[in-house]
Motif scaffolding. Structure first.
Motif, PDB file in Angstrom:
ATOM      1  N   PRO A   1      -6.233-100.717  37.518  1.00  0.00           N
ATOM      2  CA  PRO A   1      -5.024-100.521  36.723  1.00  0.00           C
ATOM      3  C   PRO A   1      -4.202 -99.371  37.294  1.00  0.00           C
ATOM      4  CG  PRO A   1      -6.888 -99.525  35.621  1.00  0.00           C
ATOM      5  CD  PRO A   1      -7.419-100.244  36.834  1.00  0.00           C
ATOM      6  N   ASP A   2      -2.929 -99.344  36.929  1.00  0.00           N
ATOM      7  CA  ASP A   2      -2.098 -98.197  37.260  1.00  0.00           C
ATOM      8  C   ASP A   2      -2.374 -97.134  36.213  1.00  0.00           C
ATOM      9  OD1 ASP A   2      -0.881 -99.576  39.342  1.00  0.00           O
ATOM     10  OD2 ASP A   2       0.691-100.373  38.045  1.00  0.00           O
ATOM     11  N   VAL A   3      -2.698 -95.923  36.654  1.00  0.00           N
ATOM     12  CA  VAL A   3      -3.000 -94.829  35.739  1.00  0.00           C
ATOM     13  C   VAL A   3      -2.016 -93.710  35.994  1.00  0.00           C
ATOM     14  CG1 VAL A   3      -4.731 -93.128  35.024  1.00  0.00           C
ATOM     15  CG2 VAL A   3      -5.444 -95.431  35.698  1.00  0.00           C
ATOM     16  N   GLU A   4      -1.330 -93.317  34.959  1.00  0.00           N
ATOM     17  CA  GLU A   4      -0.401 -92.202  35.054  1.00  0.00           C
ATOM     18  C   GLU A   4      -0.978 -91.034  34.270  1.00  0.00           C
ATOM     19  OE1 GLU A   4       3.630 -93.126  33.998  1.00  0.00           O
ATOM     20  OE2 GLU A   4       3.452 -95.142  34.836  1.00  0.00           O
ATOM     21  N   VAL A   5      -1.127 -89.903  34.928  1.00  0.00           N
ATOM     22  CA  VAL A   5      -1.616 -88.699  34.272  1.00  0.00           C
ATOM     23  C   VAL A   5      -0.509 -87.668  34.365  1.00  0.00           C
ATOM     24  CG1 VAL A   5      -3.355 -86.876  34.282  1.00  0.00           C
ATOM     25  CG2 VAL A   5      -3.990 -89.213  34.899  1.00  0.00           C
ATOM     26  N   GLY A   6      -0.156 -87.144  33.246  1.00  0.00           N
ATOM     27  CA  GLY A   6       0.906 -86.148  33.221  1.00  0.00           C
ATOM     28  C   GLY A   6       0.698 -85.218  32.041  1.00  0.00           C
ATOM     29  N   THR A   7       1.725 -84.539  31.682  1.00  0.00           N
ATOM     30  CA  THR A   7       1.656 -83.644  30.531  1.00  0.00           C
ATOM     31  C   THR A   7       2.822 -83.931  29.604  1.00  0.00           C
ATOM     32  OG1 THR A   7       2.919 -81.924  31.667  1.00  0.00           O
ATOM     33  CG2 THR A   7       0.521 -81.790  31.824  1.00  0.00           C
ATOM     34  N   THR A   8       2.635 -83.559  28.378  1.00  0.00           N
ATOM     35  CA  THR A   8       3.700 -83.647  27.397  1.00  0.00           C
ATOM     36  C   THR A   8       3.617 -82.399  26.537  1.00  0.00           C
ATOM     37  OG1 THR A   8       4.693 -85.026  25.678  1.00  0.00           O
ATOM     38  CG2 THR A   8       2.301 -84.963  25.738  1.00  0.00           C
ATOM     39  N   ARG A   9       4.719 -82.001  25.973  1.00  0.00           N
ATOM     40  CA  ARG A   9       4.727 -80.773  25.172  1.00  0.00           C
ATOM     41  C   ARG A   9       4.366 -81.115  23.731  1.00  0.00           C
ATOM     42  NH1 ARG A   9       6.199 -76.609  27.989  1.00  0.00           N
ATOM     43  NH2 ARG A   9       6.780 -75.263  26.278  1.00  0.00           N
ATOM     44  N   LYS A  10       3.404 -80.393  23.180  1.00  0.00           N
ATOM     45  CA  LYS A  10       2.971 -80.551  21.797  1.00  0.00           C
ATOM     46  C   LYS A  10       2.860 -79.179  21.171  1.00  0.00           C
ATOM     47  CE  LYS A  10       1.963 -84.993  21.767  1.00  0.00           C
ATOM     48  NZ  LYS A  10       2.383 -85.990  20.865  1.00  0.00           N
ATOM     49  N   GLN A  11       3.120 -79.114  19.879  1.00  0.00           N
ATOM     50  CA  GLN A  11       2.954 -77.853  19.172  1.00  0.00           C
ATOM     51  C   GLN A  11       1.593 -77.870  18.502  1.00  0.00           C
ATOM     52  OE1 GLN A  11       5.493 -76.773  15.743  1.00  0.00           O
ATOM     53  NE2 GLN A  11       6.173 -75.107  17.088  1.00  0.00           N
ATOM     54  N   VAL A  12       0.762 -76.885  18.849  1.00  0.00           N
ATOM     55  CA  VAL A  12      -0.579 -76.796  18.300  1.00  0.00           C
ATOM     56  C   VAL A  12      -0.802 -75.405  17.733  1.00  0.00           C
ATOM     57  CG1 VAL A  12      -1.549 -78.514  19.876  1.00  0.00           C
ATOM     58  CG2 VAL A  12      -1.561 -76.112  20.518  1.00  0.00           C
ATOM     59  N   THR A  13      -1.745 -75.292  16.842  1.00  0.00           N
ATOM     60  CA  THR A  13      -2.099 -73.991  16.279  1.00  0.00           C
ATOM     61  C   THR A  13      -3.089 -73.319  17.215  1.00  0.00           C
ATOM     62  OG1 THR A  13      -1.792 -74.868  14.056  1.00  0.00           O
ATOM     63  CG2 THR A  13      -3.046 -72.835  14.260  1.00  0.00           C
ATOM     64  N   VAL A  14      -2.726 -72.112  17.671  1.00  0.00           N
ATOM     65  CA  VAL A  14      -3.544 -71.369  18.620  1.00  0.00           C
ATOM     66  C   VAL A  14      -3.846 -70.002  18.018  1.00  0.00           C
ATOM     67  CG1 VAL A  14      -3.616 -70.394  20.953  1.00  0.00           C
ATOM     68  CG2 VAL A  14      -2.409 -72.537  20.530  1.00  0.00           C
ATOM     69  N   PRO A  15      -5.120 -69.621  17.942  1.00  0.00           N
ATOM     70  CA  PRO A  15      -5.413 -68.292  17.392  1.00  0.00           C
ATOM     71  C   PRO A  15      -4.905 -67.195  18.327  1.00  0.00           C
ATOM     72  CG  PRO A  15      -7.412 -69.346  18.188  1.00  0.00           C
ATOM     73  CD  PRO A  15      -6.298 -70.340  18.317  1.00  0.00           C
TER      74      PRO A  15
END
Length: 103
Positions: free
Chosen positions: A56-70
């Motif tokens: 299969p064609d696999v695309e790996v990338g990033t996306t911006r998400k807002q997460v709770t970080v201590p």
């Protein structure tokens, strides 16, 4: 930590990629082992099976998400960070079978 996340994302993508492969056996295998007494009486021959593998064609990338970080004081705050995003597109034959409802 981002190297760990990227490594985990790549490992997950590789596992998904292998699981989504379309493998078709194209030739039967055959092994004829040589027979021995004191001297060899027959030549050995090995015919391994042939396979066509469509990955299969696999695309790996990033996306911006807002997460709770201590934070350092153990108080949580929201930050926008890069998180892994993996898209797996199966081979064309599988996509067509899925579209027509055949499997």
């Amino acid at each position: 930590m981002s190297k760990t996340t990227l490594t985990a994302a790549l490992a997950a993508a590789a596992a998904l990629g292998l699981a989504a492969c379309d493998v078709q056996k194209t030739d039967e295998g055959h092994v004829a082992l040589p027979k021995y007494e004191v001297t060899k009486t027959q030549e050995g021959r090995v015919d391994l099976p042939n396979y066509n593998v469509k990955t299969p064609d696999v695309e790996v990338g990033t996306t911006r998400k807002q997460v709770t970080v201590p934070d350092v004081d153990v108080h949580a705050e929201k930050k926008t960070i890069e998180v892994p995003k993996v898209t797996v597109t199966p081979p064309a034959e599988e996509r067509q079978a899925n579209a027509t409802g055949k499997q």
